[in-house]
Design a protein around this motif. Structure first.
Motif, short mmCIF file in Angstrom:
data_model
loop_
_atom_site.label_atom_id
_atom_site.label_comp_id
_atom_site.label_asym_id
_atom_site.label_seq_id
_atom_site.Cartn_x
_atom_site.Cartn_y
_atom_site.Cartn_z
N ILE A 96 -48.65 -2.94 18.88
CA ILE A 96 -49.10 -2.35 20.22
C ILE A 96 -48.05 -2.03 21.04
CG2 ILE A 96 -50.58 -3.19 22.32
CD1 ILE A 96 -52.28 -4.93 20.42
N THR A 97 -47.81 -0.79 21.32
CA THR A 97 -46.93 -0.47 22.36
C THR A 97 -47.42 -0.61 23.67
OG1 THR A 97 -45.85 0.85 20.78
CG2 THR A 97 -45.22 1.35 23.23
N ASN A 98 -46.89 -1.53 24.48
CA ASN A 98 -47.27 -1.88 26.05
C ASN A 98 -46.59 -1.10 26.76
OD1 ASN A 98 -48.33 -2.67 28.52
ND2 ASN A 98 -49.05 -4.62 27.45
N LYS A 99 -46.80 0.11 27.55
CA LYS A 99 -45.96 0.83 28.32
C LYS A 99 -46.02 0.05 29.77
CE LYS A 99 -45.87 5.11 25.81
NZ LYS A 99 -46.27 6.52 25.68
N HIS A 100 -46.94 -0.72 29.92
CA HIS A 100 -47.46 -0.98 31.54
C HIS A 100 -46.75 -2.54 31.69
CE1 HIS A 100 -50.64 1.79 31.42
NE2 HIS A 100 -50.67 1.77 30.25
N LEU A 101 -46.30 -3.39 30.64
CA LEU A 101 -45.86 -4.68 30.83
C LEU A 101 -44.71 -4.62 31.53
CD1 LEU A 101 -46.31 -7.70 29.89
CD2 LEU A 101 -44.79 -7.46 28.03
N ARG A 102 -44.69 -5.22 32.70
CA ARG A 102 -43.56 -5.33 33.76
C ARG A 102 -42.74 -6.76 33.58
NH1 ARG A 102 -47.04 -4.09 39.05
NH2 ARG A 102 -47.91 -6.27 38.17
N SER A 103 -43.26 -7.83 33.36
CA SER A 103 -42.50 -9.14 33.20
C SER A 103 -43.30 -9.95 32.14
CB SER A 103 -42.80 -9.80 34.55
OG SER A 103 -44.28 -10.29 34.83
N LEU A 104 -42.33 -10.61 31.33
CA LEU A 104 -42.46 -11.64 30.33
C LEU A 104 -41.79 -12.95 30.60
CD1 LEU A 104 -43.59 -12.03 27.31
CD2 LEU A 104 -41.23 -11.24 26.65
N ASN A 105 -42.63 -13.92 30.77
CA ASN A 105 -42.25 -15.41 30.89
C ASN A 105 -42.53 -16.25 29.93
OD1 ASN A 105 -41.49 -17.92 32.03
ND2 ASN A 105 -41.99 -17.11 33.97
N LEU A 106 -41.70 -16.62 28.95
CA LEU A 106 -42.08 -17.51 27.95
C LEU A 106 -41.20 -18.96 27.91
CD1 LEU A 106 -42.16 -15.20 24.68
CD2 LEU A 106 -43.88 -16.05 26.20
N ARG A 107 -41.99 -19.98 28.33
CA ARG A 107 -41.49 -21.47 28.40
C ARG A 107 -41.92 -22.24 27.48
NH1 ARG A 107 -38.26 -21.85 33.27
NH2 ARG A 107 -38.42 -19.80 34.53
N TYR A 108 -41.04 -23.00 26.86
CA TYR A 108 -41.59 -23.99 25.78
C TYR A 108 -42.23 -23.23 24.75
CZ TYR A 108 -40.35 -27.11 29.44
OH TYR A 108 -39.38 -27.88 30.32
N VAL A 109 -41.97 -22.15 24.21
CA VAL A 109 -42.35 -21.29 23.29
C VAL A 109 -41.36 -20.71 22.34
CG1 VAL A 109 -43.59 -19.19 22.55
CG2 VAL A 109 -44.41 -20.27 24.73
N ASN A 110 -41.41 -21.21 21.19
CA ASN A 110 -40.44 -20.97 20.13
C ASN A 110 -40.63 -19.45 19.57
OD1 ASN A 110 -39.36 -23.22 19.94
ND2 ASN A 110 -40.49 -24.33 18.35
N ILE A 111 -39.64 -18.70 19.57
CA ILE A 111 -39.44 -17.25 19.45
C ILE A 111 -37.96 -16.94 18.91
CG2 ILE A 111 -38.73 -16.53 21.91
CD1 ILE A 111 -40.17 -13.96 21.39
N SER A 112 -37.74 -16.22 17.70
CA SER A 112 -36.48 -15.81 17.44
C SER A 112 -36.07 -14.72 18.11
CB SER A 112 -36.50 -15.91 15.86
OG SER A 112 -37.43 -14.64 15.62
N GLY A 113 -34.79 -14.46 17.78
CA GLY A 113 -34.13 -13.39 18.42
C GLY A 113 -34.50 -12.04 17.72
N ALA A 114 -34.88 -12.10 16.54
CA ALA A 114 -35.30 -10.96 15.87
C ALA A 114 -36.61 -10.43 16.55
CB ALA A 114 -35.34 -10.91 14.50
N THR A 115 -37.52 -11.66 16.60
CA THR A 115 -38.78 -11.08 17.00
C THR A 115 -38.91 -10.63 18.43
OG1 THR A 115 -39.87 -12.90 15.64
CG2 THR A 115 -41.18 -12.44 17.41
N LEU A 116 -38.04 -11.27 19.27
CA LEU A 116 -37.94 -10.84 20.68
C LEU A 116 -37.52 -9.35 20.90
CD1 LEU A 116 -38.38 -11.41 23.65
CD2 LEU A 116 -36.11 -12.70 23.73
N GLU A 117 -36.65 -9.17 19.98
CA GLU A 117 -35.84 -7.82 20.44
C GLU A 117 -36.92 -6.65 19.77
OE1 GLU A 117 -32.32 -7.66 17.74
OE2 GLU A 117 -31.53 -9.31 19.05
N HIS A 118 -37.72 -7.11 18.45
CA HIS A 118 -38.86 -6.37 18.07
C HIS A 118 -39.72 -6.21 19.27
CE1 HIS A 118 -40.92 -4.97 14.14
NE2 HIS A 118 -41.45 -4.03 15.24
#
Length: 436
Positions: free
Chosen positions: A149-171
């Motif tokens: 899903i390409t989201n052209k509308h997402l303005r802010s992303l706030n993840l706390r106490y969520v495990n996410i890798s660098g590769a996943t976040l970059e993707h």
């Protein structure tokens, strides 16, 4: 009795008129009002009348509030019912603070998929806040979502106490090019991260926070419109390039860390910073504060107008650090100190301080949160106020930074009163306003 009856009737009449006035508003306005509430609050209005029964299902902001209930299955069922009931074609916000972990992954993934399909603009996910929780929720894109899903509308992303890798976040960032604000805190999977540049320039990114990711080693940033950057944590290899608009920075270190590495990584941008927050932690217990020679020779924060220093530990080293650092901020207008756990270890500071105070021609406001009546701190305020001819206001708050303006736990000893009285007599003049 009759008079009281008439008053009750009058009160009921006013209440009825208010309810009638609200009910006469068009659905669009009522939905906008309901969207400003939490989901649970909006749902409660369904009992008001037949018209209100399903009105809440058209809200476009889903704020699930803070889930404290230990009954996770009930909470999951409730969120599932809410998502299946929402009629709005788009949602502006999806915010969730809960104690869910990886065991609820299937449901959390489904909720995020729902939010992305609704073209959410602001996404905030705060999961299990127990630092020892071995089963923290794992954000896995694109596996989290039913499709790319390409989201052209997402303005802010706030993840706390969520495990996410660098590769996943970059993707994920590659498919969300409209992001203006990113905040990643307490991720135990983040080791290296590249934000912007290359195939995803993130031209709209204005604010970036990366904090308390314990195994992070490398962070590369390239964002031409980035104005606000915040990092808290251990020393890392930080590379910042193509950030011509960067003007607000927060840097905080762990115990035992000096911040010299951060200053050197940001050396190309120091001259354009307008506000700076330094979180010094407890490093002075292990290493004395140290100002890089570059500050004394070439580094100047010539655009800096506001400086906040958050300190813990022995007051003498911190105060000397601040005085030395201030030499690089010739146009500073406001200095805010947030102090905690101060100890009065070094009485020699009174003599050493004299040579370190330099003129501050533009300083107008000095604010001290967590003020303690130690001679060194009192002398610091006296010397600094004497070197600032344009100083207008001195604000002193004895309560700790995390409970600012809360004096309930403060014990005003005789020594405190004596030193405070000394400070008042030495600082208060016709040009300086003193605020407690």
């Amino acid at each position: 009795m009759q008079q009281q009856k008439r008053q009750n009737q009058k009160g009921n009449s006013i209440k009825f008129e208010q309810e009638e006035w609200i009910s006469r508003l068009p659905d669009e306005i009522l939905i906008r009002i309901l969207s400003s509430l939490t989901v649970k609050q909006a749902q409660m209005t369904s009992v008001l009348s037949t018209r209100w029964r399903y009105l809440w299902t058209h809200i476009n902001c889903l704020n699930f509030g803070y889930n404290r209930s230990p009954k996770r299955s009930e909470y999951i069922d409730w969120v599932n019912k809410v998502c299946s009931s929402i009629q709005s074609p788009r949602i502006e916000e999806f915010r969730m603070i809960s104690n869910l972990d990886e065991k609820a992954k299937d449901n959390v993934d489904k909720w995020l998929d729902f939010a992305m399909e609704k073209r959410v603009k602001d996404l905030e996910l705060v999961m299990s806040m127990n630092p020892r929780d071995p089963d923290r929720y794992i954000f896995s894109y694109p596996a989290t979502f039913s499709s790319y899903i390409t989201n052209k509308h997402l303005r802010s992303l706030n993840l706390r106490y969520v495990n996410i890798s660098g590769a996943t976040l970059e993707h994920f960032l590659l498919h969300c090019q409209s992001l203006e604000q990113i905040s990643i805190c307490e991720s135990k999977f983040l080791t290296t991260l590249k934000v912007g540049g290359g195939s995803y320039p993130l031209l709209n990114l204005k604010s970036l926070e990366i904090s308390y990711c314990p195994i992070l080693t490398d962070l590369k940033i390239s964002a031409p419109n980035l104005s606000n950057f915040q990092y808290q944590g251990q020393q890392i290899r930080l590379h910042v390039e193509n950030a011509p608009l960067l003007c607000h920075v927060y840097i905080g270190g762990h115990s035992g860390d000096r911040l010299t590495w951060a200053f050197r990584a940001l050396s190309s941008y120091l001259c354009q910073l307008q506000t700076l927050v330094l979180g010094l932690g407890l490093f002075e217990f292990y290493n004395p504060p140290w100002i890089p020679m570059e500050f004394q020779q070439s580094w100047k924060l010539s655009s800096l107008r506001e400086l906040t220093v958050r300190v813990s530990g022995r007051d003498c080293e911190h105060l000397l650090f601040i005085l030395l650092f201030l030499k690089a901020t010739p146009f500073l207008e406001k200095l805010r100190l947030e102090m905690e756990y101060l100890l009065n270890k070094n009485a020699k500071l009174l003599e050493e301080m004299t040579d370190e105070v330099c003129p501050h021609k533009y300083l107008k406001v000095l604010e001290i949160i967590g003020f303690t009546a130690f001679p060194n701190l009192v002398e610091f305020v006296k010397r600094l106020s004497g070197a600032a001819p344009k100083l207008e206001t001195v604000i002193v708050d004895p309560s700790p930074p995390w409970k600012a303006s809360d004096l309930s736990q403060i014990v005003f000893t005789k020594q405190f009163e004596q030193l405070f009285d000394m400070l008042l007599k030495s600082v208060i003049t016709e040009r300086i306003e003193f605020v407690l």
